[in-house]
Design an enzyme around this catalytic site. Structure first.
Site, PDB file in Angstrom:
ATOM      1  N   ARG A 171       0.827  -1.198   0.000  1.00  0.00           N
ATOM      2  CA  ARG A 171       0.000   0.000   0.000  1.00  0.00           C
ATOM      3  C   ARG A 171       0.871   1.262   0.000  1.00  0.00           C
ATOM      4  O   ARG A 171       2.085   1.191   0.179  1.00  0.00           O
ATOM      5  CB  ARG A 171      -0.943  -0.044   1.205  1.00  0.00           C
ATOM      6  CG  ARG A 171      -1.990  -1.148   1.071  1.00  0.00           C
ATOM      7  CD  ARG A 171      -2.805  -1.344   2.322  1.00  0.00           C
ATOM      8  NE  ARG A 171      -3.490  -0.120   2.728  1.00  0.00           N
ATOM      9  CZ  ARG A 171      -4.158  -0.012   3.888  1.00  0.00           C
ATOM     10  NH1 ARG A 171      -4.220  -1.030   4.734  1.00  0.00           N
ATOM     11  NH2 ARG A 171      -4.752   1.126   4.189  1.00  0.00           N
ATOM     12  N   LYS A 208       1.758  -1.541   4.695  1.00  0.00           N
ATOM     13  CA  LYS A 208       1.116  -0.229   4.556  1.00  0.00           C
ATOM     14  C   LYS A 208       1.941   0.834   5.287  1.00  0.00           C
ATOM     15  O   LYS A 208       2.253   0.690   6.471  1.00  0.00           O
ATOM     16  CB  LYS A 208      -0.302  -0.296   5.127  1.00  0.00           C
ATOM     17  CG  LYS A 208      -1.024   1.040   5.220  1.00  0.00           C
ATOM     18  CD  LYS A 208      -1.120   1.502   6.668  1.00  0.00           C
ATOM     19  CE  LYS A 208      -1.827   2.829   6.786  1.00  0.00           C
ATOM     20  NZ  LYS A 208      -1.834   3.332   8.191  1.00  0.00           N
ATOM     21  N   HIS A 226       4.847 -14.917   4.524  1.00  0.00           N
ATOM     22  CA  HIS A 226       3.446 -15.273   4.334  1.00  0.00           C
ATOM     23  C   HIS A 226       2.555 -14.800   5.476  1.00  0.00           C
ATOM     24  O   HIS A 226       2.946 -14.751   6.628  1.00  0.00           O
ATOM     25  CB  HIS A 226       3.252 -16.793   4.158  1.00  0.00           C
ATOM     26  CG  HIS A 226       4.227 -17.638   4.911  1.00  0.00           C
ATOM     27  ND1 HIS A 226       4.876 -18.692   4.335  1.00  0.00           N
ATOM     28  CD2 HIS A 226       4.676 -17.577   6.174  1.00  0.00           C
ATOM     29  CE1 HIS A 226       5.691 -19.261   5.224  1.00  0.00           C
ATOM     30  NE2 HIS A 226       5.583 -18.600   6.335  1.00  0.00           N
ATOM     31  N   TYR A 229       0.537  -8.815   8.490  1.00  0.00           N
ATOM     32  CA  TYR A 229       0.148  -7.422   8.254  1.00  0.00           C
ATOM     33  C   TYR A 229       1.178  -6.525   8.906  1.00  0.00           C
ATOM     34  O   TYR A 229       1.437  -6.625  10.116  1.00  0.00           O
ATOM     35  CB  TYR A 229      -1.231  -7.112   8.824  1.00  0.00           C
ATOM     36  CG  TYR A 229      -1.546  -5.628   8.737  1.00  0.00           C
ATOM     37  CD1 TYR A 229      -1.772  -5.024   7.511  1.00  0.00           C
ATOM     38  CD2 TYR A 229      -1.558  -4.831   9.882  1.00  0.00           C
ATOM     39  CE1 TYR A 229      -2.024  -3.662   7.417  1.00  0.00           C
ATOM     40  CE2 TYR A 229      -1.811  -3.467   9.798  1.00  0.00           C
ATOM     41  CZ  TYR A 229      -2.047  -2.894   8.566  1.00  0.00           C
ATOM     42  OH  TYR A 229      -2.282  -1.548   8.478  1.00  0.00           O
ATOM     43  N   ASN A 241      13.235 -11.321  10.496  1.00  0.00           N
ATOM     44  CA  ASN A 241      12.278 -12.334  10.052  1.00  0.00           C
ATOM     45  C   ASN A 241      10.919 -12.023  10.644  1.00  0.00           C
ATOM     46  O   ASN A 241      10.781 -11.902  11.865  1.00  0.00           O
ATOM     47  CB  ASN A 241      12.727 -13.726  10.486  1.00  0.00           C
ATOM     48  CG  ASN A 241      11.757 -14.797  10.011  1.00  0.00           C
ATOM     49  OD1 ASN A 241      11.837 -15.283   8.887  1.00  0.00           O
ATOM     50  ND2 ASN A 241      10.809 -15.166  10.872  1.00  0.00           N
ATOM     51  N   ASN A 282      -1.545  -1.504  14.657  1.00  0.00           N
ATOM     52  CA  ASN A 282      -1.237  -0.073  14.584  1.00  0.00           C
ATOM     53  C   ASN A 282      -2.407   0.834  14.946  1.00  0.00           C
ATOM     54  O   ASN A 282      -2.225   2.046  15.058  1.00  0.00           O
ATOM     55  CB  ASN A 282      -0.756   0.285  13.171  1.00  0.00           C
ATOM     56  CG  ASN A 282      -1.780  -0.076  12.103  1.00  0.00           C
ATOM     57  OD1 ASN A 282      -2.579  -0.998  12.268  1.00  0.00           O
ATOM     58  ND2 ASN A 282      -1.760   0.634  10.996  1.00  0.00           N
ATOM     59  N   ALA A 301       6.849 -17.341  19.066  1.00  0.00           N
ATOM     60  CA  ALA A 301       5.541 -17.519  18.438  1.00  0.00           C
ATOM     61  C   ALA A 301       4.434 -17.452  19.471  1.00  0.00           C
ATOM     62  O   ALA A 301       4.562 -17.941  20.596  1.00  0.00           O
ATOM     63  CB  ALA A 301       5.499 -18.863  17.713  1.00  0.00           C
TER      64      ALA A 301
END
Length: 216
Positions: free
Chosen positions: A91, A109, A121, A124, A135, A144, A181
């Site tokens: 974006r 974005k 993969h 966002y 990574n 955000n 994770a």
């Protein structure tokens, strides 16, 4: 329909009739354009770049030796030796550094990713600055927006952000931080911090029988 003669002979169209390219678009040498591409505005595509099938690219600067496939890019700068796609979205106001990888179903974005950083993969990345050689794991979310305002996350160099991590902005993650994770992070980190924020699972033997219907 694109007029092939409008562009330099150094652009190799696999099927130029299937592409729509504005007259304002410029190309370097040895560029390859696959079928079904829409390239608009003041886009420049540099030498030895491959635009594979089914992209929408508008007002972007794309540097040498980059490869883009099945993706949507707007008003952004893409560095050298970058791989984007398939199914990525870049974006406006994003900068992707040299040797980065933006993989399938990753959205970026208003963010900067510095060289050799990878988000392969399902992530966002919004309103962020990410350092070199980081990574970004599968399912990582840069959170955000708090419902009223957008906030920024800054990530240092050589950081590992594991799968399904939530980074709640505003945050400052220092160099060489390792985030495990499944962690939700709300505090700034110092260099070489190891961050883990999981709830320990509870296993109740045989309890599944109450909820599952066995096939007979």
């Amino acid at each position: 329909m694109t007029n092939k003669n409008a562009f330099t002979k150094d652009v190799n169209f696999i099927n130029y009739k299937s592409c729509q390219i504005d007259k304002t678009v410029t190309f370097g040498k040895n560029v390859t354009i696959y079928p079904n591409n829409i390239i608009k505005g003041k886009t420049h595509i540099s030498d030895n770049t491959t635009i594979k099938a089914n992209n929408y690219i508008s007002d972007c600067i794309i540097l040498e030796n980059t490869e883009i496939e099945y993706s949507f890019l707007e008003q952004s700068e893409i560095g050298k030796n970058v791989k984007i796609g398939p199914f990525s979205r870049i974006r406006p106001n994003s900068k992707i550094g040299d040797n980065c990888k933006i993989g399938n179903f990753v959205e970026v974005k208003n963010s900067t990713l510095k060289q050799t950083t990878k988000a392969s993969h399902l992530a966002y990345i919004g309103d962020s600055i990410i350092g070199q050689n980081c990574n970004i794991g599968c399912g990582a979310i840069f959170v955000n927006y708090n419902g009223k305002e957008k906030n920024q996350t800054i990530v240092g160099n050589n950081c590992f952000i594991g799968s399904n991590v939530n980074l709640i902005a505003p945050l400052n993650i220092n160099d060489n931080t390792y985030i495990c994770a499944g962690t939700t992070l709300t505090q700034n980190t110092n260099e070489y911090d190891f961050v883990i924020g999981r709830v320990k699972e509870t296993i109740k033997p045989q309890r599944a029988k109450k909820y599952l219907k066995e096939n007979k």
